[in-house]
Design a protein around this motif. Structure first.
Motif, PDB file in Angstrom:
ATOM      1  N   UNK A 372       0.847  -1.184   0.000  1.00  0.00           N
ATOM      2  CA  UNK A 372       0.000   0.000   0.000  1.00  0.00           C
ATOM      3  C   UNK A 372       0.892   1.248   0.000  1.00  0.00           C
ATOM      4  N   UNK A 373       0.450   2.282  -0.671  1.00  0.00           N
ATOM      5  CA  UNK A 373       1.215   3.516  -0.775  1.00  0.00           C
ATOM      6  C   UNK A 373       1.152   4.267   0.561  1.00  0.00           C
ATOM      7  N   UNK A 374       2.269   4.244   1.272  1.00  0.00           N
ATOM      8  CA  UNK A 374       2.290   4.819   2.623  1.00  0.00           C
ATOM      9  C   UNK A 374       2.034   6.322   2.622  1.00  0.00           C
ATOM     10  N   UNK A 375       2.502   6.988   1.579  1.00  0.00           N
ATOM     11  CA  UNK A 375       2.297   8.441   1.504  1.00  0.00           C
ATOM     12  C   UNK A 375       0.808   8.757   1.403  1.00  0.00           C
ATOM     13  N   UNK A 376       0.142   7.990   0.550  1.00  0.00           N
ATOM     14  CA  UNK A 376      -1.294   8.212   0.369  1.00  0.00           C
ATOM     15  C   UNK A 376      -2.052   7.861   1.644  1.00  0.00           C
ATOM     16  N   UNK A 377      -1.616   6.782   2.269  1.00  0.00           N
ATOM     17  CA  UNK A 377      -2.264   6.356   3.516  1.00  0.00           C
ATOM     18  C   UNK A 377      -2.140   7.445   4.584  1.00  0.00           C
ATOM     19  N   UNK A 378      -0.954   8.022   4.673  1.00  0.00           N
ATOM     20  CA  UNK A 378      -0.755   9.091   5.657  1.00  0.00           C
ATOM     21  C   UNK A 378      -1.608  10.314   5.319  1.00  0.00           C
ATOM     22  N   UNK A 379      -1.673  10.615   4.067  1.00  0.00           N
ATOM     23  CA  UNK A 379      -2.476  11.766   3.627  1.00  0.00           C
ATOM     24  C   UNK A 379      -3.933  11.601   4.083  1.00  0.00           C
ATOM     25  N   UNK A 380      -4.467  10.406   3.861  1.00  0.00           N
ATOM     26  CA  UNK A 380      -5.853  10.141   4.264  1.00  0.00           C
ATOM     27  C   UNK A 380      -6.006  10.221   5.782  1.00  0.00           C
ATOM     28  N   UNK A 381      -5.052   9.653   6.484  1.00  0.00           N
ATOM     29  CA  UNK A 381      -5.133   9.641   7.950  1.00  0.00           C
ATOM     30  C   UNK A 381      -4.973  11.044   8.511  1.00  0.00           C
ATOM     31  N   UNK A 382      -4.113  11.833   7.882  1.00  0.00           N
ATOM     32  CA  UNK A 382      -3.916  13.203   8.357  1.00  0.00           C
ATOM     33  C   UNK A 382      -5.181  14.036   8.173  1.00  0.00           C
ATOM     34  N   UNK A 383      -6.094  13.521   7.348  1.00  0.00           N
ATOM     35  CA  UNK A 383      -7.380  14.217   7.188  1.00  0.00           C
ATOM     36  C   UNK A 383      -8.435  13.650   8.133  1.00  0.00           C
ATOM     37  N   UNK A 384      -8.009  12.704   8.960  1.00  0.00           N
ATOM     38  CA  UNK A 384      -8.940  12.188   9.966  1.00  0.00           C
ATOM     39  C   UNK A 384      -9.553  10.848   9.626  1.00  0.00           C
TER      40      UNK A 384
END
Ligand SMILES: Nc1ncnc2c1ncn2[C@@H]1O[C@H](COP(=O)(O)OP(=O)(O)O)[C@@H](O)[C@H]1O
Ligand SMILES: [Mg+2]
Lengths: 428, 251
Positions: A372-384
């Motif tokens: 899984x793309x960790x950058x994208x995952x973080x982006x989504x998580x950083x949005x809550x």
């Protein structure tokens, strides 16, 4: 004894005591021919190149390994659709649960009835497309199917049919071993959508031969579920005429072993063939997509789009080939197979192949396997968005290209809803 | 609002220290700016605050309205009201911008025990907010940031901020890659959110952005530390003389 002789001997032993189903003249001839093919080829074994990534033993052994029936409590698939339901329970047609076998623009019969006749148009398709598909690669389990299948549907499509035919495969007995064979013939300009769903049986061997005449269009959307231990081998043989369209999509979740073969032959100019699949595998799950597309006409287009999401030791296999015959100029061939590995225990084995004997063609293929793309995952998580939901969004995003191959929007949404439901259940 | 004390951070995989003791306090209603040469650790600070993996906090603390941020998952920090406008917004093929934002808004609401926004209300709100940022319906439907120009990505970040209504907004080089018009749009978007209860930490290289978003306090960061703090005039000084003077003065 060499490997082939050994295989033949094992096959002879396996077929010992099995007799061909009784039937009318045409069916008996077709079955005998198929049995001869099978005896000559032998059942697949693990030394076969074509079965390098998938062990065939549980598919070929005498008794089907048991599989229990799973009840998820979900509403049945395609419930909201106006469709013609044809229900099979453990591989046997169930008239009670099925709709009246009739519809505008098509003639639909049971294989059991058709096979009893001495003459029927089905002889031009039954076992014929399968036989064509036996070279250059052998598919013994399809020959086995043609020889021994007693049930299925035989559909002749004469017009543009708007109401899909829904083949529903219910599974009742833990030890059921089912063989079904469907024949679908579309006349020039005819159209049909076939939907398939259900786990079918503990072990399921299904063939579908589809003859698509000039200007005809065949759409196929299938959801293979659901029972964790079920096993299945399926073959779709398609023959495409001039300017015809063939589009097939399969969603697979669960099941211990699934081998889906699609063998398509573009025989008329300007034909279009798409096969796509998305599978979600968790744990003891082995999913094999084996596709063989032959371009034998000018200016045809083919697409293969396969996405596999694997976790907890699940295995995904893709063997896909585009064969461009001499003279099949202006071929536009595309093939992509990708896996999303959600952990390090899972694996994806891919064998993409191109074989081209024409000079004016555009073919591309690609195969990737990634986490899984960790950058994208973080982006989504950083949005809550919580990690599990974010992961599921990424999974949906990953399979989108395959699901998008379904032309009908409602059917696409139905498949997506299924996917989402499955992902949601996994979360708890 | 945001309180950072003696924050020291190194990379998880490498024995490399990036933040070497950062102290910073942003009060509600205030705009703080951080300026500093490339590689001084500004983005790292924003990532560590928002919970990105790969960094190890070796010392110090960071809290938002008294809650220890460093103990929380990224999504929990977001639900608390922390927002980071990314320097490089991430493209996510296959996930629609709208789906993404609605999931985000409702995930945060759920985490805070608030009622989820209905599809209708969400649509109404996002349409209105997108309009002021000149984000058209097509951009809303497209996959997150895929095929967006640099400026579109940055406007999309501000749209997300406007929809999520965070308490503490960190903007990491939101001005980079923007032309004058886009800069105005983005600044107006930010200014519209300025509010007594909301704090801002604006990371930038250029005074230009600070002409539009007027800071209350300006910090200069170099080599993992805040080396100087002052009023808006500090940004003007940097604009005129670069960092060399300040660095020399501190050395
Ligand atoms: N994941 C990483 N891997 C290696 N080096 C990193 C990583 N993140 C940051 N750095 C290094 O840390 C320093 C600070 O980077 P960054 O926080 O991006 O600075 P700024 O945003 O101020 O330009 C730089 O030297 C950068 O190369
Ligand atoms: Mg930076």
């Amino acid at each position: 004894m060499n490997a082939v002789a050994k295989k033949i001997e094992a096959t002879t032993a396996r077929l010992e005591g099995m007799s061909l189903p009784a039937g009318g003249k045409w069916a008996t001839e077709a079955r005998e021919a198929a049995l001869t093919r099978l005896r000559t080829m032998g059942l697949p074994d693990r030394r076969d190149e074509y079965w390098k990534y998938t062990r065939p033993d549980t598919l070929t052994q005498t008794d089907a390994p048991e599989a229990s029936v799973l009840d998820t409590g979900e509403a049945p698939l395609f419930d909201g659709f106006d469709r013609l339901k044809v229900v099979f329970v453990d591989g046997v047609f169930d008239a009670e649960q099925s709709d009246d076998l009739s519809g505008e623009g098509l003639n639909i019969e049971r294989l059991a009835d058709v096979a009893a006749k001495d003459i029927h148009w089905a002889r031009d398709v039954y076992g014929v497309l399968e036989n064509n598909g036996q070279s250059p690669v052998e598919r013994p389990l399809a020959a086995l199917n043609s020889a021994f299948a007693t049930d299925g549907v035989v559909i002749h499509v004469t017009g543009k049919v708007s109401r899909p035919v829904n083949l529903i495969y219910r599974h009742k007995s833990d030890s059921s071993d089912a063989i079904l064979h469907h024949v679908i013939k579309l006349d020039a300009g005819a159209e049909l959508t076939v939907l398939e769903n259900g786990p079918a049986a503990a072990r399921f061997n299904k063939s579908m031969e589809v003859d698509v005449a000039d200007g005809a269009a065949f759409h196929h959307v299938r959801a293979q579920g659901r029972d964790h231990e079920r096993r299945a081998v399926t073959h779709i043989f398609g023959r495409l005429g001039t300017e015809s369209v063939f589009k097939s999509f399969t969603l697979t979740v669960n099941g211990r072993l699934t081998r889906n073969e699609a063998i398509l032959e573009l025989t008329g100019d300007d034909a279009v063939a798409h096969v796509a699949g998305a599978c979600l595998g968790d744990g003891d799950f082995h999913h094999d997509d084996t596709v063989f597309v032959t371009h034998d006409a000018v200016n045809c287009e083919s697409r293969q789009v396969f996405k596999k999401v694997l976790r907890n030791g699940a295995t995904g296999v893709f063997q896909g080939k585009i064969l461009v015959q001499p003279g099949a100029q202006k071929t536009d061939g595309y093939q992509i197979s990708q896996s999303l590995l959600l952990d390090e225990d899972s694996q994806f084995l891919a064998k993409p192949e191109l074989e081209i004997y024409a000079d004016d063609v555009a073919c591309s293929h690609g195969s990737t396997s990634g986490a899984i793309d960790e950058e994208a995952l973080f982006y989504l998580r950083a949005r809550g968005v919580p990690k599990d939901i974010a992961t599921d969004l990424m999974v949906l995003s990953f399979v989108a290209e395959a699901v998008d191959e379904i032309e009908n929007e409602d059917l696409r949404d139905e498949m997506l809803a299924r996917l989402e439901g499955w992902l949601e259940r996994r979360r708890d | 609002m945001l309180e950072i004390k003696g924050l020291k951070v190194q990379l998880e995989d490498e024995d490399k220290q990036i933040l070497k003791g950062v102290d910073l306090k942003v009060e509600a209603g205030k705009v703080h700016a951080i300026m500093g040469p490339n590689g001084s650790g500004k983005s790292t600070l924003s990532y560590v605050l928002s919970g990105k993996d790969g960094y190890e906090v070796t010392d110090g603390s960071a809290s938002l309205n008294g809650e220890d941020l460093l103990e929380l998952e990224a999504e929990e920090r977001a639900a608390l009201g922390l927002f980071l406008a990314f320097q490089y917004p991430v493209e996510i093929p296959g996930v629609g911008n709208m789906t993404f934002l609605r999931t985000a808004v409702n995930s945060q609401r759920k985490a805070r025990g608030e009622e989820e926004l209905s599809a209708k209300d969400f649509l109404q709100e996002i349409r209105a907010k997108a309009k002021t940022l000149k984000i058209d319906a097509d951009m809303l439907k497209r996959p997150v940031n895929v095929g967006f120009s640099g400026g579109e990505k940055k406007r999309n970040e501000i749209l997300q901020m406007a929809m999520l209504e965070p308490k503490m907004c960190i903007l990491d080089e939101t001005d980079s890659g923007l032309d004058v018009d886009a800069m105005k749009l983005v600044s107006e978007g930010v200014n519209a959110l300025r509010d007594e209860g909301r704090g801002f930490l604006v990371i930038t290289h250029y005074q230009r952005l600070l002409d539009h978003i007027k800071p209350d306090v300006v910090h200069i960061m170099a080599d993992g530390r805040i080396i100087k703090t002052g009023g808006p005039e500090l940004a003007l000084e940097v604009e005129k003389n670069g960092y060399a003077d300040i660095l020399a003065e501190m050395a």
